[in-house]
Design an enzyme around this catalytic site. Structure first.
Site, PDB file in Angstrom:
ATOM      1  N   ALA A   1      41.225  36.793  37.775  1.00 43.71           N
ATOM      2  CA  ALA A   1      41.623  37.320  36.478  1.00 43.71           C
ATOM      3  C   ALA A   1      42.869  38.200  36.581  1.00 43.71           C
ATOM      4  CB  ALA A   1      40.467  38.123  35.875  1.00 43.71           C
TER       5      ALA A   1
ATOM      6  N   GLY B   1      37.641  27.911  39.866  1.00 39.86           N
ATOM      7  CA  GLY B   1      38.967  28.299  40.360  1.00 39.86           C
ATOM      8  C   GLY B   1      39.544  27.310  41.332  1.00 39.86           C
TER       9      GLY B   1
ATOM     10  N   LYS C   1      30.884  30.079  47.973  1.00 38.03           N
ATOM     11  CA  LYS C   1      32.138  30.760  48.365  1.00 38.03           C
ATOM     12  C   LYS C   1      32.001  32.267  48.226  1.00 38.03           C
ATOM     13  CE  LYS C   1      33.899  31.564  43.965  1.00 38.03           C
ATOM     14  NZ  LYS C   1      34.633  32.710  43.388  1.00 38.03           N
TER      15      LYS C   1
ATOM     16  N   SER D   1      38.969  40.079  45.478  1.00 38.21           N
ATOM     17  CA  SER D   1      37.629  39.512  45.551  1.00 38.21           C
ATOM     18  C   SER D   1      36.559  40.602  45.602  1.00 38.21           C
ATOM     19  CB  SER D   1      37.497  38.620  46.788  1.00 38.21           C
ATOM     20  OG  SER D   1      36.151  38.261  47.020  1.00 38.21           O
TER      21      SER D   1
ATOM     22  N   ARG E   1      28.941  42.838  24.451  1.00 36.40           N
ATOM     23  CA  ARG E   1      27.736  43.682  24.374  1.00 36.40           C
ATOM     24  C   ARG E   1      28.032  45.083  23.874  1.00 36.40           C
ATOM     25  NH1 ARG E   1      24.163  43.137  29.792  1.00 36.40           N
ATOM     26  NH2 ARG E   1      22.777  44.370  28.492  1.00 36.40           N
TER      27      ARG E   1
ATOM     28  N   ASP F   1      38.888  27.533  46.351  1.00 32.56           N
ATOM     29  CA  ASP F   1      38.192  28.703  45.823  1.00 32.56           C
ATOM     30  C   ASP F   1      37.584  29.534  46.948  1.00 32.56           C
ATOM     31  OD1 ASP F   1      37.532  30.306  43.714  1.00 32.56           O
ATOM     32  OD2 ASP F   1      35.970  29.025  42.905  1.00 32.56           O
TER      33      ASP F   1
ATOM     34  N   TRP G   1      36.625  37.891  33.951  1.00 29.75           N
ATOM     35  CA  TRP G   1      36.825  36.448  33.877  1.00 29.75           C
ATOM     36  C   TRP G   1      36.784  35.984  32.428  1.00 29.75           C
ATOM     37  CZ3 TRP G   1      39.406  32.849  35.492  1.00 29.75           C
ATOM     38  CH2 TRP G   1      39.010  31.542  35.773  1.00 29.75           C
TER      39      TRP G   1
END
Length: 328
Positions: A140, A136, A191, A254, A31, A244, A11
């Site tokens: 992505a 959303g 969601k 998902s 990171r 969303d 994302w």
């Protein structure tokens, strides 16, 4: 306006692609040294959304988070909720209270049972009017392929929301604004929980007919919960709420639906999470929603069934069968 991103997942990478269309320089904390090197040399994230190509000349990638905070007026926080508190504490970040911060987090901060906006306000003294949310429906993977997508930017200060929305808009991204940060963040958490439920049902062999009723009831649960926790004038049939929910519950992209499917097929929760090697925010989200609901006592049987499966080791087949008697 100097803009920075904190985080390096899918994302975050998708948001970087949107922002690079409209900003001259994008400051970006990551990171991993491997990720930093790859982004600076080739404009690709080696671990997430490798198909997204970013303009190297616009990127200022670093592993020093404080330098990004110091350089930017506006920050996007895209660190998974599971790690958010630890990441900030380890780096002792200063000066965040004077920034405008937009959360791209779709989960609860577990240590606080808190949505990100409240965490940022309590932990860093950020005024609520300077805290926003990017929501959303938007995967992505589809941003990478430049599929037409719609975002919502939520912030109590609509001037902040509208200014940032302009930075995200591209020829394939449409952006609207709202003041409902609390509702947008809670809807983003819920969601994911409901997508796990849909995945469990799919993994157990329930068909599309049942899952459509499950998702319809989930939408009603979301409406009840949002009204109880933060009652404002909102249309839960809108994109950041129902939209969303639908894409997260049904899309093969998902992570939360994938986690649920694996559990429905017989994986233990722990083994499913380890095999995915990705963060499914609905895991901590289900615990956070359960904790919040001890105060509000809203009727949310789907969310509670997911909580029991994930955190109390209840059998998915039994929970889904009991739940099927409550749906209408």
């Amino acid at each position: 306006m100097n803009v920075g991103i904190l985080g390096s997942g899918s994302w975050a990478t998708a948001i970087a692609k949107m922002l690079c269309t409209n900003v001259d320089t994008l400051h970006w904390w990551v990171r991993s040294e491997e990720t930093s090197t790859e982004l600076q040399q080739y404009g690709h994230n080696p671990r997430h959304s490798q198909s997204i190509s970013l303009p190297i000349a616009k990127l200022r990638v670093t592993m020093d988070m404080q330098s990004v905070v110091d350089a930017c007026d506006v920050l996007v926080v895209a660190i998974p909720s599971l790690y958010l508190n630890d990441v900030f504490r380890q780096r002792d970040i200063q000066g965040l209270a004077s920034k405008v911060v937009f959360s791209a987090i779709k989960g609860m901060v577990a240590e606080y049972d808190s949505i990100p906006a409240r965490y940022l306000h309590k932990e860093f003294g950020l005024p609520y009017e300077n805290i926003g949310m990017i929501c959303g429906p938007c995967h992505a993977e589809e941003v990478a392929r430049e599929k037409l997508s719609y975002l919502t930017v939520a912030c109590p200060n609509l001037d902040h929301a509208e200014a940032f929305a302009e930075l995200l808009e591209t020829r394939y991204i449409r952006v609207q604004t709202t003041h409902d940060v609390v509702g947008a963040e809670l809807a983003a958490v819920l969601k994911n929980v409901y997508a796990i439920a849909a995945g469990i049902a799919h993994g157990l062999g329930y068909g599309d007919n049942f899952i459509s009723v499950l998702v319809s009831n989930a939408s009603q649960e979301m409406k009840r919960f949002l009204a109880a926790v933060h009652e404002v004038d909102r249309d839960v049939k809108g994109s950041p709420y129902l939209g969303d929910l639908l894409v997260t519950a049904y899309s093969p992209h998902s992570r939360n639906r994938t986690l649920g499917t694996m559990i429905g097929k017989g994986y233990t929760v722990k083994s499913a999470i380890l095999e995915m090697d990705m963060v499914a925010e609905g895991f901590t989200g289900s615990q956070g929603i359960h904790g919040m609901n001890q105060k509000f006592e809203v009727d949310i049987p789907i969310a509670e069934a997911v909580y029991r499966i994930l955190h109390e080791k209840m059998a998915p087949s039994i929970e889904m069968r009991l739940l099927s008697d409550e749906l209408s």
